[in-house]
Design a protein around this motif. Structure first.
Motif, short mmCIF file in Angstrom:
data_model
loop_
_atom_site.label_atom_id
_atom_site.label_comp_id
_atom_site.label_asym_id
_atom_site.label_seq_id
_atom_site.Cartn_x
_atom_site.Cartn_y
_atom_site.Cartn_z
N SER A 164 0.10 -19.75 18.84
CA SER A 164 2.06 -20.05 19.31
C SER A 164 2.61 -18.85 19.41
CB SER A 164 2.50 -21.53 18.48
OG SER A 164 3.91 -21.56 18.82
N TRP A 315 3.23 -25.05 20.48
CA TRP A 315 1.80 -24.99 20.25
C TRP A 315 1.88 -23.70 22.27
CZ3 TRP A 315 0.00 -25.23 15.84
CH2 TRP A 315 0.60 -26.79 15.50
N TRP A 316 2.99 -23.71 22.26
CA TRP A 316 3.06 -22.66 23.68
C TRP A 316 3.14 -21.45 23.83
CZ3 TRP A 316 6.15 -18.78 25.93
CH2 TRP A 316 6.09 -19.22 27.53
#
Length: 361
Positions: A164, A315-316
């Motif tokens: 992330s 979580w990008w």
């Protein structure tokens, strides 16, 4: 047992600070080096000493030609004045009227260095106030580089661990927030003098090296707890759970471990507060406060709240970084444990198999 406030050294120190304006232990040493051969012209040396004595917060100037106070000679040279001259160089002892670690003393160092040197000479300024100024300058010059390396290393390692971009940034910001709170508490307690009666110390400026030491320990411990918490959250997330479920489950799994570890460390560092040395007290109280704040407010409240609000953005990562994480990321692999194979059924005898079973009456 002798209380720290009743120690002879403490009593003498308090008397010097309260009753005597001149601080010999915090005096500045000004060395005038002659560029050519021979000693400096007495008239030029005397004029330079008079100029030094007129600077703000200077109690007196001692040198080879006597003692000067506010531009006026108050004492002629004596038998001990020879110590101010050696090999053509002259030493001037500038005795400040303020504490050597105060803001006024640091301003005095800058004012002394800004004075033009006597013709044909070079001036070097040393002593306790100058050491403090130079130490602060050295730390300040290197601080951006040190912080940049710490932030970069933290971001890279947490990205390789979580995949992330947002979570490493969140960890750095919250750890920095905790460190700033500790610095503020240290100033409030040890510089402003709150709790001085309870801990029995004399308030004063913070030691230059103490903020650096507190930052290293507090930031390192905070990052340990961050990794503990994120590892459990990511573990649940990798099983397909939602973000809300992963945060709640991960916090429940690791909360007791973090709380217990923090309590043990905090009790250990609080014990340093019983010391009679102010530097040790500051180290113990500051570190214990950092641990308690991180384990309660940061890990228990702010981190879960932030991750709950951020949702899936936790979580990008952009496409290139996702590919990089798949290739070089840090993953927790669970080894496949071979399952025991059931033995094949025993072969049945054909005669037995063909014989009908007769029931008894």
């Amino acid at each position: 047992m002798l209380r720290p406030g009743a120690a002879a050294s403490r009593t003498v120190g308090d008397a010097l600070r309260e009753r005597f304006p001149a601080d010999l232990s915090g005096s500045m040493e000004v060395v005038v080096q002659q560029d050519g051969r021979g000693a400096l012209d007495p008239a030029a040396l005397s004029a330079y000493a008079n100029t030094l004595s007129r600077l703000p917060d200077v109690a007196r100037v001692d040198y080879a030609l006597g003692t000067v106070v506010r531009g006026s000679r108050t004492a002629p040279p004596n038998a001990t004045s020879v110590r101010f001259r050696a090999a053509g160089d002259d030493l001037l002892q500038v005795v400040p009227a303020v504490d050597y670690a105060s803001t006024q003393a640091r301003a005095l160092v800058h004012a002394t260095r800004a004075l033009p040197a006597p013709s044909g000479s070079t001036v070097l300024v040393g002593g306790a106030p100058a050491v403090l100024v130079d130490g602060r300058s050295a730390i300040g010059d290197r601080l951006p580089l040190a912080l940049g390396l710490i932030v970069l290393a933290t971001f890279v390692l947490l990205f390789l661990f979580t995949g992330s971009v947002l979570l490493p940034v969140k960890a750095i910001l919250l750890n920095g927030l905790c460190t700033c709170a500790v610095f503020g508490a240290a100033v409030w307690i040890f510089s402003d003098g709150h709790l001085s009666g309870l801990l029995d110390f004399t308030p004063g400026p913070l030691d230059t090296s103490m903020p650096v030491l507190l930052f290293c320990i507090a930031f390192g411990l905070s990052m340990d707890y961050e990794v503990f918490l994120l590892s459990r959250i990511k573990e649940v997330r990798d099983t397909g759970a939602s973000n809300v479920e992963a945060v709640a489950t991960g916090l429940a799994r690791v909360g007791r471990i973090v709380s217990t570890a923090a309590a043990l460390l905090a009790v250990t560092f609080v014990a340093f507060a019983t010391s009679s040395v102010r530097f040790i007290q500051m180290f113990g109280v500051g570190t214990a406060l950092a641990i308690v704040l991180d384990a309660t407010l940061i890990r228990g409240v702010l981190v879960p709240a932030f991750m709950r609000v951020a949702g899936g953005a936790n979580w990008w990562a952009p496409g290139p970084l996702r590919a990089l994480h798949r290739r070089f990321g840090l993953h927790e692999h669970v080894e496949d444990v071979p399952q025991p194979v059931a033995p094949p059924p025993a072969p049945r005898d054909s005669a037995t198999a063909d014989t009908p079973v007769r029931s008894s009456d």
